[in-house]
Design an enzyme around this catalytic site. Sequence first.
Site, PDB file in Angstrom:
ATOM      1  CE  LYS A 127      24.914  -0.147 -48.102  1.00 31.21           C
ATOM      2  NZ  LYS A 127      26.045  -0.208 -49.105  1.00 31.21           N
ATOM      3  CB  SER A 165      27.567  -3.069 -50.522  1.00 30.42           C
ATOM      4  OG  SER A 165      26.304  -3.546 -50.389  1.00 30.42           O
TER       5      SER A 165
END
Length: 819
Positions: A756, A713
């Site tokens: 996140k 990611s």
Amino acid sequence: MFKRAGSQEIILSDIADSETEYIPLLSQEDEDQMNAEQVPEVLPILPLRNTVLFPGVVIPITVGRDKSIKLIREAYSNKKPIGVVAQKDAETDDPKSGDLYSIGTMSHIMKILQMPDGNTTVIIQGKKRIKINKILTEEPYIMGEVISFESDKKHLEDDKFNALISSLKDLSIQIIKLSPNIPSDAAFAIKNIESTVFLVNFVSSNLNIKLPEKQHLLEISEVTSRAKKVLAALSKELQMLELKNEIQDKVKTDLDKQQRDYILNQQLKTIQEELGGSSQAQEIEELREKAKTKKWSKDVAELFEKEVTKTLRINPNAMDYSIHLNYLETLVDLPWNEYTKDNFDLSHAGKILDEDHFGLEKVKERIIEYLAVLKLKGDMKSPIICLLGPPGVGKTSLGKSIARALERKYIRMSLGGLRDEAEIRGHRKTYIGALPGRIIQSIKKANSSNPVFVLDEIDKVIGATHNGDPSAALLEVLDPEQNTTFYDNFLEMEFDLSKVLFVATANSLSTIHPALRDRMEIIDISGYLLEEKIEIAKRHLIPRQLKEHGVKPNQLTFPKKTIEKIIDNYTRESGVRTLEKNIAKLIRNKARFIAESEEYDKKISEENIEKILGAPRFQRERGISNNYAGVVTGLAWTAVGGEILFVESSLSPGKGHMTMTGNLGEVMKESATIAYEYLKAHCHHLDIDPEIFLKYNLHMHIPEGATPKDGPSAGVTMLTSLASIYTQRKVRASIAMTGEITLRGKVLPVGGIKEKILAAKRAKIGTIVLSKENEKDILEISEKYIKGLSFVYVDSMIEVLDFALLKETVEHPLKFKLN
């Protein structure tokens, strides 16, 4: 053991009592006379079944064949010797020349006895060994041309041979003593045999060995070699007898103990009956009384009665009795078709769930939906729910709240580190100490067939080992189509688990068996916002800790600013576990003053926090200034929630080498390589001189090097960092990004979006760059989590660079020297 193969044993005492001249002892005179006898050129041949006759040995034989009877009578009346030869196959009724061994014994008929049953028994004595050269005729009986087959009697007088004969005698006597089937008179015979050759023949004749082996002994010419073979056979027989006697002694001891126990048990039973009944009968009767109240099926009832009958036949002191009794008690104690009544008041259920947990709307909504359908339908299979989230967010305690809301029994079973399949399915009851699996045990303790069953830490189950695969065993438990007939190895009977509301908890899906994951309804429980943590502390954590420490609510207060400071400076977590520990520490500090009736400040001020908890452990995560080229903020997912990370890049003159540091995993290194190669391939888009890649070394670093990092990611973050360092352009302020990259320039979606986003909010970041395919994840997140954030959705890596890089360069750009 001495006996003739395939015949009855030679009982010396019987022969001695009836016909004393037949005691098989051979004097020296007899031996000399026997050796002096001449062997005729032609002898009638008597075939023997299962028997080999040795010189000097007297044996009784039963004669049945007409040919043999005729031969015996003629030879006896004419006082002529006969040739006795063993036949190769005992089943052959009319043996021909090819059915006989070539080596036999010349014999004399000593006596013919007519037995009461009509059979003819002949007592014969072997004289000398003979060899058949040729069969002359087979009618009326076999006649053969024979020659003498003398023994080789070398070394018969030396010490070695004498020692051999002595050993042979000793072993024979030992065998006679150990064997219960050989009369002790045989030892008398062995001791009184003076002739060494006859001793070897006598023992050979009575060895318990197969016919071919005995025939082989007869055919050995040298007496010394024959004696050695006999000694080896005796040694083997002695070992077998000793082992047999040892086993028999042990069995006899065990039987004696069992008989003693039986007698004592019978006496005890009589005493108990005199005192008012047998304890065994009382135990069984109590179980039968309990069984009358059970709501079990016909099959279970029949099994119970069958096991009761079996148990009554077992000695109460036997090991099997306790096993059967334990099994019956388990059957009776299980709640067969016994259910608690659900509370279908939906508003009540909602109120209970809100009382115990702040937020978690998705889970609460699912429980209310389940109750609503159950209320309408009256009967339905329970869902299999899996609460997925970081530690400390309330997954386990939520299971207890669900049980309270439904007014059901509550069971919690920790699966962390479980490695034995038998923990789920149980052991077969034949094993010592066997028990049902923990599923059935827990159901028995709850005394209800429809509890709320929390399977805690299902992601921590150990995979397949030599003890089986617990994950595979859980497949049946957590499948609504199969758990109606869950089979426990101990019960050996199906049990219905379909009404049990299973709630599993996990921190990560990656370690859960795919088939198991497919059977569960996954509900994500992400971390809490700062505001939510403050509310949870005020509503739940502080009141609970005050109660546990014996402090009254009016004796201590926590202002909102104080709670916020604890969260910001002393915790970094998605849940509230560390927050609760810090609150407990603050309360303990004040409890000392309350207990000693000293003056203290009831209000926990911000100033007091540092005195009690020490210096702040964490600083609020913040994005960094964009005045540095090559420094970009990324977003990462961890087991304890989301975090921000920084990707830093720098250039130095060299030969184009690339270095990566920061404790990076293989996948993360691959993402960096992809970003680097893509940038080299598309350098013209950013006006980067290709020579730079050859003349400057690249160093990429991700801070907090002690923390392992991996995953794809950070791909877009690494790409932006490289583009910034090679162009010396500024990165847009207050921006963070996450996304996987490919060599063809695509930006792929990643997971952990909600965590996140929370990390970005904590760091006061305003803009987040995501893959276009992650837009659906944002739409599922509650508005309160994304308030104040803006999202930029991209499909290609060029779009990322076009948005993230400003046109202006950093304050002190690097001047590339390419000459």
